[in-house]
Scaffold this active site. Sequence first.
Site, PDB file in Angstrom:
ATOM      1  N   HIS A 144      25.844  54.844  35.746  1.00  0.00           N
ATOM      2  CA  HIS A 144      25.207  55.346  35.234  1.00  0.00           C
ATOM      3  C   HIS A 144      25.550  56.386  34.687  1.00  0.00           C
ATOM      4  O   HIS A 144      24.925  56.404  32.992  1.00  0.00           O
ATOM      5  CB  HIS A 144      25.160  55.928  37.083  1.00  0.00           C
ATOM      6  CG  HIS A 144      24.489  55.312  38.105  1.00  0.00           C
ATOM      7  ND1 HIS A 144      23.738  54.242  37.951  1.00  0.00           N
ATOM      8  CD2 HIS A 144      24.854  55.900  39.662  1.00  0.00           C
ATOM      9  CE1 HIS A 144      23.093  54.131  39.236  1.00  0.00           C
ATOM     10  NE2 HIS A 144      23.774  54.772  39.941  1.00  0.00           N
TER      11      HIS A 144
ATOM     12  N   HIS B  86      19.729  51.992  38.065  1.00  0.00           N
ATOM     13  CA  HIS B  86      18.748  52.867  38.443  1.00  0.00           C
ATOM     14  C   HIS B  86      18.271  53.727  38.368  1.00  0.00           C
ATOM     15  O   HIS B  86      17.373  54.554  38.045  1.00  0.00           O
ATOM     16  CB  HIS B  86      18.228  52.812  40.070  1.00  0.00           C
ATOM     17  CG  HIS B  86      18.895  54.296  40.535  1.00  0.00           C
ATOM     18  ND1 HIS B  86      20.603  53.722  40.904  1.00  0.00           N
ATOM     19  CD2 HIS B  86      18.885  55.425  40.635  1.00  0.00           C
ATOM     20  CE1 HIS B  86      20.674  55.486  42.105  1.00  0.00           C
ATOM     21  NE2 HIS B  86      19.836  56.170  41.077  1.00  0.00           N
TER      22      HIS B  86
END
Length: 507
Positions: A256, A194
């Site tokens: 990430h 995300h």
Amino acid sequence: MDTPSRRINIAFAKKKTAKQQPCSFIIFGATGHLAATKLLPALFHLESCRRIAKNMTIIAFARREWSLDQWKTHVCDSLKDKISSQQQKVILKQFLKRFRYQQGNFDDLAAYQQLADNLQCESSCTQTVFYLAIKPTVFSTVIKNLELTGLNKPCGTSRIVVEKPFGRDLNSARTLNQLLHQSFNEEQIYRIDHFLGKEMVQNLFVFRFANTLIESLWNRNYIDHVEITVAESAGVGNRADYYDQVGALRDMVQNHLIQLLAVIAMEPPCSLDADELRDEKVKVLRSIRPIHSNQIDEYAIRGQYAHGSVDGEHAAGYLQEKDVKKDSITETFAAVKFYIDNWRWSDVPFYLRTGKRLTQQASMIAIRFKLPPQQLFRATPSQTVAPNWMLLSIQPEKSMKIEIHAKQPGLGMETRITQMDASFLKNNEQSLDAYETLLLDIIEGDRSLFIRFDEVEMAWQVIEPILEHWKEKATTTAIPAYPAGSWGPKEANQWFSNQNQNWRNTL
Ligand code: BG6
């Protein structure tokens, strides 16, 4: 097949032009934390912007024996912070009409059959999205049952979304990938990270590839080092049953932070097509210098939070958190130094760090430039000038700042640091969370912000030696502790390649 990349649309905010297709959006693990905190708010936001097709149905698949009304009450509870105006109440009413509730255990084949029958009744040839918002331990059960009931090959298109972490090491990632490929082809698979949906991360693409000004400076000749920080002030919260098995390196760095590194370091792609973009990221990951087993302590630091104080309030230590094993050696802080062995980045250190219960929530990229080759102002009151910094703040503040020297007004030749400051948001502009963009991409079939399996493989290859070394050390060496509310273990401040380098903690 992917639609031509919408990335350029994102960059220039042209999302309104995208097509709206009928869709059945099925959330596995719909009553869980991810659905409540990220997926439902993002879908509601898309509803408010009229970005989802009128005939899209959202099906919650979950274990709890709830009626549809109980599920809708749960949706309203999850969205209560978002609903204040009359208009939002009207939108909520509309939003709730989209839902169906499919009760079932993940291993209950009959529940999948019922889902398949209901989907067929709703519409014969639609697009189906299966979103696995579930623990990695049940991925395989759900994937196999989707295949057994033919849900992987409906009459229309179907897509499957897999949340991170993708495996717990290289081997398990490969196993999971093989399993997915037994039932779905690559075009159907959306491996989500995300962070790539965060607006400032997408802005990084624009910042780098829409400004010639930046390109000439973006290399080893001008950049001294790069720091990537994702600091969280929150602790493990109620996710310890997951987190204690995983730790900061797997939870944040493998995905990430390494993705942020790849976007900063990649070469300009030939186009914004999904595979062109991902090819360039993979090249960066392939160029990361392997860390030898006898060098790990020099390159990687771990830590675990002890009790302390965050925002003026007492914060318990990790070992005192609910569901954490009392003798857990899971790291809640990880810092890693990488070198990228290619022409652009040779010998430029990339310092990555992340942790829970740090002094503040701050995700930022800080790039320090080299000093001018000659200290012309040495003989003036300014003496040695400090280096320039470029600061890209991802959250909570969204901004880009460049620190440069300017003369101080007055008769002397004194300099001071001035910040050129470009906030991302202007006036009343509203910022999006990462998930709105990504959910829309899934529905519209744009995979450019999703992770290809070779990226996953390379990222595991890069961090696996560290994981192995820490596992070996577990029996002999205690994990360094840091007080909650600090910037992590003191060791993390003493490991820079050059003694003039240090963490940039403020914007
Ligand atoms: C998730 C991690 O992927 O990202 C969490 O599992 C972390 O541990 C979260 O807190 C951070 O994301 P965001 O968007 O809340 O900054």
